[in-house]
Design a protein around this motif. Structure first.
Motif, short mmCIF file in Angstrom:
data_model
loop_
_atom_site.label_atom_id
_atom_site.label_comp_id
_atom_site.label_asym_id
_atom_site.label_seq_id
_atom_site.Cartn_x
_atom_site.Cartn_y
_atom_site.Cartn_z
N SER A 24 -3.49 -31.85 27.85
CA SER A 24 -3.30 -30.71 26.95
C SER A 24 -3.10 -29.41 27.73
O SER A 24 -2.34 -28.55 27.33
CB SER A 24 -4.48 -30.59 25.99
OG SER A 24 -4.48 -31.67 25.08
N ASP A 314 -9.50 -27.99 24.63
CA ASP A 314 -10.38 -29.16 24.47
C ASP A 314 -11.87 -28.86 24.65
O ASP A 314 -12.64 -29.76 24.94
CB ASP A 314 -9.94 -30.28 25.45
CG ASP A 314 -10.50 -31.64 25.05
OD1 ASP A 314 -10.69 -31.86 23.86
OD2 ASP A 314 -10.77 -32.45 25.96
N ASP A 335 -8.74 -26.25 20.33
CA ASP A 335 -9.78 -27.29 20.43
C ASP A 335 -9.84 -28.15 19.16
O ASP A 335 -9.22 -27.83 18.15
CB ASP A 335 -11.13 -26.59 20.67
CG ASP A 335 -12.22 -27.56 21.12
OD1 ASP A 335 -11.89 -28.68 21.56
OD2 ASP A 335 -13.41 -27.19 21.04
N HIS A 336 -10.63 -29.23 19.26
CA HIS A 336 -10.84 -30.10 18.08
C HIS A 336 -12.30 -30.51 17.97
O HIS A 336 -12.64 -31.50 17.32
CB HIS A 336 -9.93 -31.34 18.17
CG HIS A 336 -10.28 -32.30 19.28
ND1 HIS A 336 -10.56 -33.62 19.05
CD2 HIS A 336 -10.43 -32.11 20.62
CE1 HIS A 336 -10.83 -34.22 20.20
NE2 HIS A 336 -10.76 -33.33 21.17
N THR A 358 -6.97 -32.97 21.12
CA THR A 358 -6.28 -31.68 21.30
C THR A 358 -4.79 -31.90 21.49
O THR A 358 -3.97 -31.07 21.09
CB THR A 358 -6.84 -30.94 22.54
OG1 THR A 358 -8.25 -31.01 22.55
CG2 THR A 358 -6.41 -29.48 22.55
#
Length: 549
Positions: A24, A314, A335-336, A358
């Motif tokens: 990412s 991330d 982000d996730h 991500t």
């Protein structure tokens, strides 16, 4: 003159980066570079694991450079490019250079290396100190310096020679008296009287300085050449010549060369602030890692230092962020994960979506901006989604992740099932690794209700390999617990095929936390958690709820 710096913005994931964190970062640096034209650079905050290395090699992408600390460094400060001077220049020339360049310290260099420093205070002290009459020769003063200081001309002699022996005196008396105090090699300041000039040369003076631009007769010149006596003519009167002549001494006689306080371009400003505060100097020389002199900084320069600019991907937990994060300027976070503990100086662009990866968000950003995704980047992003969702088995996985992975696989020219097997096998090939390497391959810290805990994870498609890893890890947990200075430690041995995790734990109340969170029991520090494969969505939320209760 200030140093020109190309301004980089770093895109970086968490410490102990996984495939999503690395891929990412590479993708977002590509996106931002193409959208803004600015220099966005992907970096990593830790060592990459075998799985990620396999992915990078497979798609022929370079590993991002390692950035261990994003604190402000000397190279982030405006460094004044004060030119180094040679140690042989005169005090007068050094003084004039300082006034012209508006500086209080001159670096003295030989080649590109720092030899010493001279300050305006050192020069002032040299004028005020009472020296005996031999100081000019003791300082080994070159005739060229004397000519420059007295604005004189060399009538007889070599301007490159040095005055190295004898004293300086003024011949104000008549020749009879002069004979009693002029000695061999002396430098004699005198006027236009032929008898005085003749007497000084006869007494074997090393040099005579004729003041007020008085002409020197052919006879005197000839005699001076025979007796190896230099003759300098100056437009100044006797008083002025006598007053100025000490300013012709070379600065090397007065420079400081021992125990110099220098800083390197890679030094962190937090460390140098304390050193600067304890020293009475105003300016400090900067050298690079090869010892080459770069320029000067003062305490004032610290006020204008430029913080490193970052985009975080991330993660948004301070405990997972690169060292020095408090000193950096965070521009964006993609982000996730759950909202963490990071604080920022100013408002930031923050995109956080409840997706499995991500890399899925990166896929969306490419599409939103109509940017073509290269075959290489598609391969990286697809790998990251497969890795983070455990090939769509993780409860964090959404249909959005799956659709993104399938589209990316098509661009990259890979078959997901086959590729996933190869990638996970490469990632779980841990037999040759030490317990420490395995432990830190994917380790993150979390905190809740003033309790800090760490969770590591290894995924494998091979149950027997997980058993071998367990045998290696169990004895290491005690050491890791001591190193991390945390309350509890956990390690997930996740079987991708059977969708089961064996959870190892260590530390005060660690077992109780697992028992209360998952309603399981065990006779030892190991628990089997069925249908638990995600640290983010299954393990951490349960721990957080229990801790807050």
């Amino acid at each position: 003159m200030e140093m020109e710096k190309t301004h980089k913005i770093y895109v970086i994931g968490h410490k102990n980066p996984d495939t999503d964190s690395i891929c990412s970062a590479i993708a977002y640096a590509d996106i931002k570079k193409r959208l803004t034209g600015k220099e966005y650079v992907a970096k990593r905050a830790g060592q990459i694991n075998e799985e990620t290395r396999y992915v990078l090699n497979r798609f022929k992408m370079e590993e991002p450079g390692y950035l261990s600390d994003v604190g402000t460094q000397v190279k982030d400060i405006e460094i004044r490019e004060t030119q180094g001077v040679k140690s042989g220049i005169s005090l007068k020339k050094a003084w004039n250079l300082m006034k012209t360049n508006n500086v209080t310290t001159l670096p003295i260099t030989q080649g590109n290396k720092l030899e010493g420093l001279i300050t305006i205070g050192d020069i002032a002290n040299s004028y005020m100190d009472v020296y005996d009459s031999t100081i000019l020769s003791a300082a080994r003063t070159q005739y060229m310096n004397i000519l420059e200081t007295l604005e004189g001309t060399m009538v007889v002699g070599n301007e490159h020679s040095y005055f190295v022996k004898g004293k300086v005196l003024i011949a104000a008396a008549n020749p009879d008296l002069m004979e009693s105090y002029i000695e061999e090699d002396d430098l004699v300041i005198l006027g236009n009287r032929y008898e005085s000039q003749l007497c000084a040369i006869e007494m074997k003076a090393g040099c005579i300085i004729v003041c007020e631009g008085a002409p020197v007769s052919m006879t005197i010149k000839k005699l001076a050449e025979e007796k190896s006596c230099a003759i300098i003519s100056t437009p100044y009167d006797t008083y002025t010549a006598a007053r100025l002549i000490n300013q012709s001494m070379p600065i090397k006689h007065f420079m400081r060369k021992d125990e110099l306080t220098t800083f390197k371009t890679d030094d962190f400003t937090e460390a140098i602030k304390d050193v600067m505060a304890k020293k009475r100097y105003r300016d400090f020389p900067i050298i690079d890692k090869h010892g080459i002199y770069i320029g000067m900084i003062s305490r004032r320069n610290l006020l204008n230092m430029q913080r490193k600019q970052l985009v975080l991907v991330d993660h948004n937990e301070k405990s997972q962020a690169v060292d020095g994060i408090d000193e950096a300027e965070i521009l964006e976070i993609i982000d996730h994960h759950r909202l963490g503990s990071l604080e920022t100086f100013a408002p930031v662009f923050f995109r956080n979506q409840p997706l499995g990866c991500t890399a899925t968000i990166m896929y969306q950003i490419y599409n939103e901006n109509n940017l073509e995704i290269s075959k290489q980047v598609a391969g990286l992003l697809c790998s990251a989604i497969i890795s983070d969702t455990l090939m769509f088995r993780s409860p964090t996985c959404t249909s959005i992740d799956r659709n993104a992975a399938e589209s990316l696989a098509e661009i990259a020219g890979i078959k997901i099932e086959e590729f996933a097997k190869e990638m996970f096998n490469a990632g779980s090939n841990l037999k040759s690794k030490s317990a420490e390497e395995v432990f830190y391959q994917d380790f993150k810290k979390f905190s809740a209700s003033e309790i800090t805990f760490g969770v590591g994870q290894i995924n494998s498609m091979n149950a027997s390999e997980l058993e071998e890893i367990k045998d290696k890890l169990v004895p290491y947990l005690k050491k890791a617990y001591g190193e991390q200075k945390i309350n509890m430690l956990f390690f997930m041995l996740t079987d991708i095929i059977n969708e089961t995790t064996e959870l190892l734990c260590y530390g005060d109340n660690a077992r109780e936390l697992v028992e209360n969170s998952f309603n399981v029991t065990s006779d030892n520090n190991s628990f089997i958690l069925k249908n638990v494969v995600s640290r983010k969505k299954q393990l951490i939320p349960e721990f957080m709820v229990t801790l807050q209760q």
